[in-house]
Design an enzyme around this catalytic site. Structure first.
Site, mmCIF file in Angstrom:
data_model
loop_
_atom_site.group_PDB
_atom_site.id
_atom_site.type_symbol
_atom_site.label_atom_id
_atom_site.label_comp_id
_atom_site.label_asym_id
_atom_site.label_seq_id
_atom_site.Cartn_x
_atom_site.Cartn_y
_atom_site.Cartn_z
ATOM 1 N N CYS A 1 48.128 34.624 42.413
ATOM 2 C CA CYS A 1 48.700 34.398 43.616
ATOM 3 C C CYS A 1 49.721 33.578 43.838
ATOM 4 O O CYS A 1 49.900 32.736 43.096
ATOM 5 C CB CYS A 1 47.454 33.460 44.195
ATOM 6 S SG CYS A 1 47.522 32.649 45.790
ATOM 7 N N CYS B 1 49.220 29.783 45.042
ATOM 8 C CA CYS B 1 48.840 29.019 43.497
ATOM 9 C C CYS B 1 49.999 28.709 42.744
ATOM 10 O O CYS B 1 49.938 27.295 42.370
ATOM 11 C CB CYS B 1 47.700 29.733 43.097
ATOM 12 S SG CYS B 1 46.150 29.954 43.917
#
Length: 147
Positions: free
Chosen positions: A55, A58
């Site tokens: 991600c 993230c």
């Protein structure tokens, strides 16, 4: 002369070790084997980040979560945790994680709040402290009612 250099090298090594130990963040990785037991710890709030390695959001957090862990040292009733949903899917399914990153605060095994604010250490810390205090007060009131 060799003893002086060797001594200096040893001192430098000891210094570097002490610096790395002092700056180690207090973030605990939670897994399917540990998650439920940890978040059920009595009188303890768990502020948990749910992420996956692929991600971009993230990844953009960088060291933020580790910095938060370091910033929360000394807060005895608050633990900082993280779950890698790519390897701990049962945990993420159980607590209804559908997007990344997701930040949730748990107290005595129950989810009490989901964080959706700014992504900086000060904001995250203020949220964790405030929500943990509210959860502790509610738990105390519930205990008093039972007596």
């Amino acid at each position: 002369m060799k003893i002086g250099r060797r001594f200096a090298a040893i001192l430098l090594l000891l210094f570097l070790i002490s610096v790395s130990v002092q700056t180690k963040a207090e973030v605990i990785t939670l897994t399917p084997d540990t998650f439920s037991d940890k978040i059920k710890e009595k009188d303890t709030a768990w502020f948990v980040k749910f992420c996956v390695p692929w991600c971009k959001h993230c990844k953009n957090l960088g060291t933020l979560w580790d910095e938060l862990g370091k910033g929360m040292e000394g807060e005895d009733e608050i633990e900082i945790g993280e779950v890698d949903c790519s390897v701990s899917k049962p945990v993420c399914t159980k607590v209804d994680i559908h997007s990344y990153p997701t930040f949730k605060l748990f107290y005595d095994g129950e989810e009490v709040a989901k964080y959706q604010g700014k992504r900086d250490v000060e904001s995250l810390k203020a949220f964790a402290l405030e929500e943990a205090e509210k959860a502790a007060e509610k738990a105390q009131l519930d205990t008093d009612k039972e007596l």
